[in-house]
Design a protein around this motif. Structure first.
Motif, PDB file in Angstrom:
ATOM      1  N   LYS A 149       0.913  -1.289   0.107  1.00 24.73           N
ATOM      2  CA  LYS A 149       0.099   0.225  -0.092  1.00 24.73           C
ATOM      3  C   LYS A 149       0.839   1.362   0.052  1.00 24.73           C
ATOM      4  O   LYS A 149       1.954   1.280   0.495  1.00 24.73           O
ATOM      5  N   GLY A 150       0.455   2.351  -0.498  1.00 23.51           N
ATOM      6  CA  GLY A 150       0.830   3.797  -0.450  1.00 23.51           C
ATOM      7  C   GLY A 150       1.971   3.847  -1.601  1.00 23.51           C
ATOM      8  O   GLY A 150       2.066   3.130  -2.224  1.00 23.51           O
ATOM      9  N   PRO A 151       2.060   5.324  -1.653  1.00 20.28           N
ATOM     10  CA  PRO A 151       3.091   5.851  -2.682  1.00 20.28           C
ATOM     11  C   PRO A 151       4.560   5.160  -2.699  1.00 20.28           C
ATOM     12  O   PRO A 151       4.677   4.880  -3.844  1.00 20.28           O
ATOM     13  N   ARG A 152       5.026   4.901  -1.715  1.00 21.06           N
ATOM     14  CA  ARG A 152       6.219   4.068  -1.870  1.00 21.06           C
ATOM     15  C   ARG A 152       6.156   2.914  -2.637  1.00 21.06           C
ATOM     16  O   ARG A 152       7.165   2.386  -3.425  1.00 21.06           O
ATOM     17  N   ALA A 153       5.479   1.965  -2.155  1.00 23.59           N
ATOM     18  CA  ALA A 153       5.151   0.903  -2.702  1.00 23.59           C
ATOM     19  C   ALA A 153       4.786   0.823  -4.129  1.00 23.59           C
ATOM     20  O   ALA A 153       5.359   0.287  -5.299  1.00 23.59           O
ATOM     21  N   ALA A 154       3.949   2.164  -4.626  1.00 27.70           N
ATOM     22  CA  ALA A 154       3.699   2.314  -6.118  1.00 27.70           C
ATOM     23  C   ALA A 154       4.997   2.572  -7.000  1.00 27.70           C
ATOM     24  O   ALA A 154       5.243   2.125  -8.132  1.00 27.70           O
ATOM     25  N   TYR A 155       5.672   3.627  -6.242  1.00 31.97           N
ATOM     26  CA  TYR A 155       6.917   4.099  -7.018  1.00 31.97           C
ATOM     27  C   TYR A 155       7.897   2.957  -7.125  1.00 31.97           C
ATOM     28  O   TYR A 155       8.528   2.744  -8.181  1.00 31.97           O
ATOM     29  N   ALA A 156       7.851   1.961  -6.084  1.00 31.88           N
ATOM     30  CA  ALA A 156       8.998   0.877  -6.352  1.00 31.88           C
ATOM     31  C   ALA A 156       8.289  -0.077  -7.294  1.00 31.88           C
ATOM     32  O   ALA A 156       9.202  -0.443  -8.116  1.00 31.88           O
ATOM     33  N   LEU A 157       7.067  -0.197  -7.446  1.00 29.19           N
ATOM     34  CA  LEU A 157       6.629  -1.218  -8.493  1.00 29.19           C
ATOM     35  C   LEU A 157       6.924  -0.527  -9.849  1.00 29.19           C
ATOM     36  O   LEU A 157       7.343  -1.425 -10.833  1.00 29.19           O
ATOM     37  N   ILE A 158       6.486   0.834  -9.941  1.00 27.00           N
ATOM     38  CA  ILE A 158       6.806   1.249 -11.411  1.00 27.00           C
ATOM     39  C   ILE A 158       8.137   1.256 -11.853  1.00 27.00           C
ATOM     40  O   ILE A 158       8.665   0.966 -12.786  1.00 27.00           O
ATOM     41  N   ASN A 159       8.908   1.836 -10.772  1.00 23.31           N
ATOM     42  CA  ASN A 159      10.343   1.851 -10.957  1.00 23.31           C
ATOM     43  C   ASN A 159      10.939   0.400 -11.628  1.00 23.31           C
ATOM     44  O   ASN A 159      11.902   0.096 -12.432  1.00 23.31           O
ATOM     45  N   ARG A 160      10.658  -0.645 -10.737  1.00 22.95           N
ATOM     46  CA  ARG A 160      11.142  -2.117 -11.028  1.00 22.95           C
ATOM     47  C   ARG A 160      10.717  -2.695 -12.421  1.00 22.95           C
ATOM     48  O   ARG A 160      11.132  -3.215 -13.220  1.00 22.95           O
TER      49      ARG A 160
END
Length: 300
Positions: A143-154
């Motif tokens: 959950k949250g922006p940190r998880a979203a950014y990590a997913l997009i980056n990976r």
């Protein structure tokens, strides 16, 4: 935007945010609703048990609890308010095909990134399983922006190790990983065979949406004369007369048959289905899918 986020990722997130805003505005204009309703549950989940009452259905009886000898109990359910979301993404080499500007893989990544940002805004847990004929990347729901950014980056940095497709194997991996009922968004071009049994199992156990990615040139190949064609997944090369009427008719007929088989499979399993092209704007079609989910109050 967090200053610790790399500039390339910042630009990517900004572009996906723009897509999200367009979708949200379109949905609100048509539905007076919310784009994020895609993350709301569309079924029932187990809540508690209570004593059996006259008129209750026999199939609702909780035999495990009732066997303890304190009476006959039935299961009660409550409406799902939020679902865990898993994006199941095909990243095999056949998705490298496109219209010259965008590949099927580019559209697939945009969809996954858009869903990640939207889930973060909604506070829903979203994960990713990217596969070829093997697991290429797995990120458990977060959950949250940190998880979203990590997913997009990976995801956008991912270089698949294998070019081949293995839809059945990818779905089996997802079935093994998902321990609770989940909204699964399966994104692929479905250029593969022998995955019908696994897709049916996935639809039975989870809330499934199928997104088929299409490249127009795969069904309407340009007349280039006799040219060498290489299979993106096997690397095999063969010479083909692309101007021959029989070749061109065969390509179109195979594409029609392939899509019809997938549509029929989704209809039989009551699965949401959406076909997206590398050409044009996929936002209106996503809006229509979400509208249908919200209005029907069930899968697909």
């Amino acid at each position: 935007m967090n200053p610790s986020v790399p500039s390339a990722l910042t630009d990517l997130v900004r572009r996906l945010r723009h897509l999200e805003i367009r979708i949200r505005k379109a949905v609100e204009a048509q539905l007076q609703g919310d784009f994020h309703s895609v993350f709301k549950g569309t079924g029932l989940e187990f809540d508690d048990v209570r004593l059996y009452q006259y008129g209750d259905e026999v199939r609702a009886i909780d035999w495990a609890v009732s066997s303890k000898g304190h009476g006959t109990f039935v299961k009660t359910y409550k409406e799902e308010k939020e679902q865990q979301v898993m994006v199941l993404l095909d990243v095999s080499a056949s998705l490298d095909v496109g219209d010259g500007q965008r590949r099927k893989l580019d559209v697939a990544r945009d969809i996954a990134g858009l869903l990640a940002l939207s889930a973060a805004r909604q506070g829903s847990a979203l994960g990713l399983l990217a596969f070829s004929d093997q697991q290429e990347l797995y990120l458990p729901p977060g959950k949250g922006p940190r998880a979203a950014y990590a997913l997009i980056n990976r995801l956008f940095a991912l270089q698949p190790a294998s070019p081949r497709t293995g839809l059945a194997a990818g779905i089996r991996q997802a079935l093994g990983l998902l321990k609770r009922r989940t909204l699964v968004v399966l994104v692929s071009d479905f250029i593969d065979g022998s995955y019908e049994r696994e897709l049916t199992m996935l639809a039975q156990r989870h809330d499934l949406i199928v997104v088929q990615l299409l490249a127009p040139r795969e069904r309407s190949f340009p007349a280039l004369g006799i040219v060498p064609l290489r299979d993106a997944e096997t690397g095999q090369m063969r010479w083909v007369n692309t101007s021959a009427a029989a070749f061109r008719a065969g390509i179109e007929a195979a594409a029609d048959r392939h899509e019809a088989e997938l549509v029929n499979l989704c209809r039989r399993t009551r699965t949401g289905f959406l076909a997206l092209s590398t050409e044009g704007d996929f936002v209106p079609q996503l809006v229509n899918l979400f509208r249908h989910r919200q209005q029907s109050g069930r899968r697909g």
